[in-house]
Design a protein around this motif. Structure first.
Motif, PDB file in Angstrom:
ATOM      1  N   GLU A  76       0.820  -1.209   0.000  1.00  0.00           N
ATOM      2  CA  GLU A  76       0.000   0.000   0.000  1.00  0.00           C
ATOM      3  C   GLU A  76       0.858   1.265   0.000  1.00  0.00           C
ATOM      4  O   GLU A  76       0.537   2.259  -0.672  1.00  0.00           O
ATOM      5  CB  GLU A  76      -0.939  -0.012   1.207  1.00  0.00           C
ATOM      6  N   VAL A  77       1.959   1.237   0.759  1.00  0.00           N
ATOM      7  CA  VAL A  77       2.850   2.402   0.818  1.00  0.00           C
ATOM      8  C   VAL A  77       3.513   2.648  -0.537  1.00  0.00           C
ATOM      9  O   VAL A  77       3.548   3.783  -1.039  1.00  0.00           O
ATOM     10  CB  VAL A  77       3.916   2.208   1.919  1.00  0.00           C
ATOM     11  N   ARG A  78       4.033   1.592  -1.147  1.00  0.00           N
ATOM     12  CA  ARG A  78       4.694   1.754  -2.444  1.00  0.00           C
ATOM     13  C   ARG A  78       3.711   2.244  -3.512  1.00  0.00           C
ATOM     14  O   ARG A  78       4.033   3.117  -4.325  1.00  0.00           O
ATOM     15  CB  ARG A  78       5.329   0.429  -2.865  1.00  0.00           C
ATOM     16  N   SER A  79       2.508   1.676  -3.492  1.00  0.00           N
ATOM     17  CA  SER A  79       1.495   2.099  -4.449  1.00  0.00           C
ATOM     18  C   SER A  79       1.089   3.558  -4.214  1.00  0.00           C
ATOM     19  O   SER A  79       0.959   4.342  -5.161  1.00  0.00           O
ATOM     20  CB  SER A  79       0.262   1.191  -4.347  1.00  0.00           C
ATOM     21  N   GLY A  80       0.919   3.919  -2.939  1.00  0.00           N
ATOM     22  CA  GLY A  80       0.508   5.279  -2.606  1.00  0.00           C
ATOM     23  C   GLY A  80       1.535   6.312  -3.010  1.00  0.00           C
ATOM     24  O   GLY A  80       1.204   7.348  -3.616  1.00  0.00           O
ATOM     25  N   TYR A  81       2.804   6.059  -2.699  1.00  0.00           N
ATOM     26  CA  TYR A  81       3.852   7.009  -3.090  1.00  0.00           C
ATOM     27  C   TYR A  81       3.962   7.096  -4.613  1.00  0.00           C
ATOM     28  O   TYR A  81       4.243   8.162  -5.171  1.00  0.00           O
ATOM     29  CB  TYR A  81       5.190   6.605  -2.493  1.00  0.00           C
ATOM     30  N   LYS A  83       1.628   7.051  -6.645  1.00  0.00           N
ATOM     31  CA  LYS A  83       0.535   7.916  -7.123  1.00  0.00           C
ATOM     32  C   LYS A  83       0.571   9.299  -6.460  1.00  0.00           C
ATOM     33  O   LYS A  83      -0.375  10.069  -6.599  1.00  0.00           O
ATOM     34  CB  LYS A  83      -0.813   7.233  -6.851  1.00  0.00           C
ATOM     35  N   TYR A  84       1.627   9.579  -5.683  1.00  0.00           N
ATOM     36  CA  TYR A  84       1.751  10.841  -4.936  1.00  0.00           C
ATOM     37  C   TYR A  84       0.579  11.043  -3.965  1.00  0.00           C
ATOM     38  O   TYR A  84       0.187  12.176  -3.683  1.00  0.00           O
ATOM     39  CB  TYR A  84       1.860  12.039  -5.884  1.00  0.00           C
ATOM     40  N   ASP A  85       0.071   9.925  -3.460  1.00  0.00           N
ATOM     41  CA  ASP A  85      -1.045   9.989  -2.506  1.00  0.00           C
ATOM     42  C   ASP A  85      -0.478  10.048  -1.089  1.00  0.00           C
ATOM     43  O   ASP A  85      -0.563   9.089  -0.323  1.00  0.00           O
ATOM     44  CB  ASP A  85      -1.954   8.758  -2.672  1.00  0.00           C
ATOM     45  N   PHE A  86       0.127  11.170  -0.742  1.00  0.00           N
ATOM     46  CA  PHE A  86       0.761  11.316   0.567  1.00  0.00           C
ATOM     47  C   PHE A  86      -0.265  11.215   1.694  1.00  0.00           C
ATOM     48  O   PHE A  86       0.022  10.653   2.754  1.00  0.00           O
ATOM     49  CB  PHE A  86       1.514  12.646   0.641  1.00  0.00           C
ATOM     50  N   GLN A  87      -1.439  11.757   1.475  1.00  0.00           N
ATOM     51  CA  GLN A  87      -2.485  11.695   2.497  1.00  0.00           C
ATOM     52  C   GLN A  87      -2.870  10.251   2.785  1.00  0.00           C
ATOM     53  O   GLN A  87      -2.973   9.838   3.943  1.00  0.00           O
ATOM     54  CB  GLN A  87      -3.716  12.483   2.040  1.00  0.00           C
TER      55      GLN A  87
END
Length: 302
Positions: A76-81, A83-87
């Motif tokens: 989840e962290v790798r996917s989020g970063y 996509k620049y989904d810091f929140q």
């Protein structure tokens, strides 16, 4: 500076951001709680060496469950970063640190970390997982808490040229994922919440000062849940000095939570005397070579 970065990370930066005293107060509280998580890791990893490391397959279920959560978060962290989904990344990590770690893993394992013998499998397993958590959390949070994670990293690895920002996020083995274990522990944690609720009622009524003064009776209607609770040290998970599990129908006075049907808790005081080392109240305290200790603490003292 990191608090301002955290404010941005907690916000939807695709729209105009709001800021004010109350907003910054909430951000500062989140920052403080994350710092406390990292302080716990640093304090309990003092002196950790590779000779202590335990293979995941040999760890107790609690540690294996934490590793499952780490494996889930890694993706989840790798996917989020990506996509620049810091929140989204921050919210997942903050919930993990405060709910899964502080409220469950750290809370339960404090006893083993502080009181078990250094060679015990339980303590070594807990410290192995703390080391794994240290390397993940510092690198996962470094893009947001730039200075704080550098400070945390250098507290443990102060060598010249050392920096968390020169480290890649560690690869997490896929075999740590264990959905069956996670489902089992969902039931265990739900039952634990009922016990904690029952103890809080007694604490508010001044019947007890600490959960270790209790040895409640837990009535469980579901056979599978009862078997799951019996397969672990449920008293240890509830931080009580004892616990009795039964499938007998729960009496009218049992404490219940509407969201956890089929589990009722009847409060009972723990019998025995208080161990002066681990503070558990047990019948065998005072019957060992070291005065005022239980069997485990007597053996740990040598």
């Amino acid at each position: 500076a990191d608090i301002l970065r955290l404010w941005v990370a907690q916000s939807d930066y695709t729209i105009d951001l709001r800021i004010g005293k109350e907003i910054l107060k909430g951000v500062a509280d989140s920052y403080r709680r994350l710092r406390n998580t990292m302080r716990f890791l640093l304090g309990n990893l003092e002196g950790f060496t590779e000779t202590e490391r335990v293979a995941p397959a040999d760890m107790p279920e609690l540690e294996q469950w934490v590793l499952h959560r780490v494996a889930e978060l890694d993706a989840e962290v790798r996917s989020g970063y990506g996509k620049y989904d810091f929140q989204g990344v921050f919210q997942k990590l903050f919930t993990f640190a405060t709910s899964d770690l502080s409220q469950v893993f750290f809370d339960v394992r404090k006893d083993a970390l502080y009181c078990d013998a250094a060679t015990s499998l339980r303590r070594r397993s807990a410290r192995t997982v703390l080391d794994i958590l240290f390397h993940r959390l510092t690198t996962w949070l470094a893009p947001v808490l730039v200075f704080t994670m550098e400070e945390v990293w250098l507290c443990r690895f102060p060598e010249e040229g050392s920096s968390v920002h020169l480290m890649d996020m560690p690869q997490t083995p896929a075999e740590w994922l264990n959905p069956a274990l996670a489902a089992k522990w969902d039931g265990i944690r739900a039952a634990r919440r009922v016990v904690n609720g029952a103890l809080e009622v007694q604490r508010t009524a001044k019947a007890i000062g600490a959960s270790l003064e209790a040895a409640p009776v837990v009535h469980v209607a579901d056979t599978a849940v009862l078997a799951a609770l019996k397969s672990v040290n449920f008293a240890e998970l509830c931080i009580t000095s004892g616990i009795q599990l039964t499938q007998d129908p729960e009496p009218a006075e049992a404490f219940r939570l509407p969201e956890v049907p089929g589990v009722g808790v009847v409060f009972e005081h723990a019998p025995g005397h208080k161990c002066q080392r681990c503070w558990q109240i047990l019948p065998d305290v005072g019957s060992h070579a070291h005065s005022g200790t239980c069997k485990r603490c007597n053996e740990a003292l040598g």
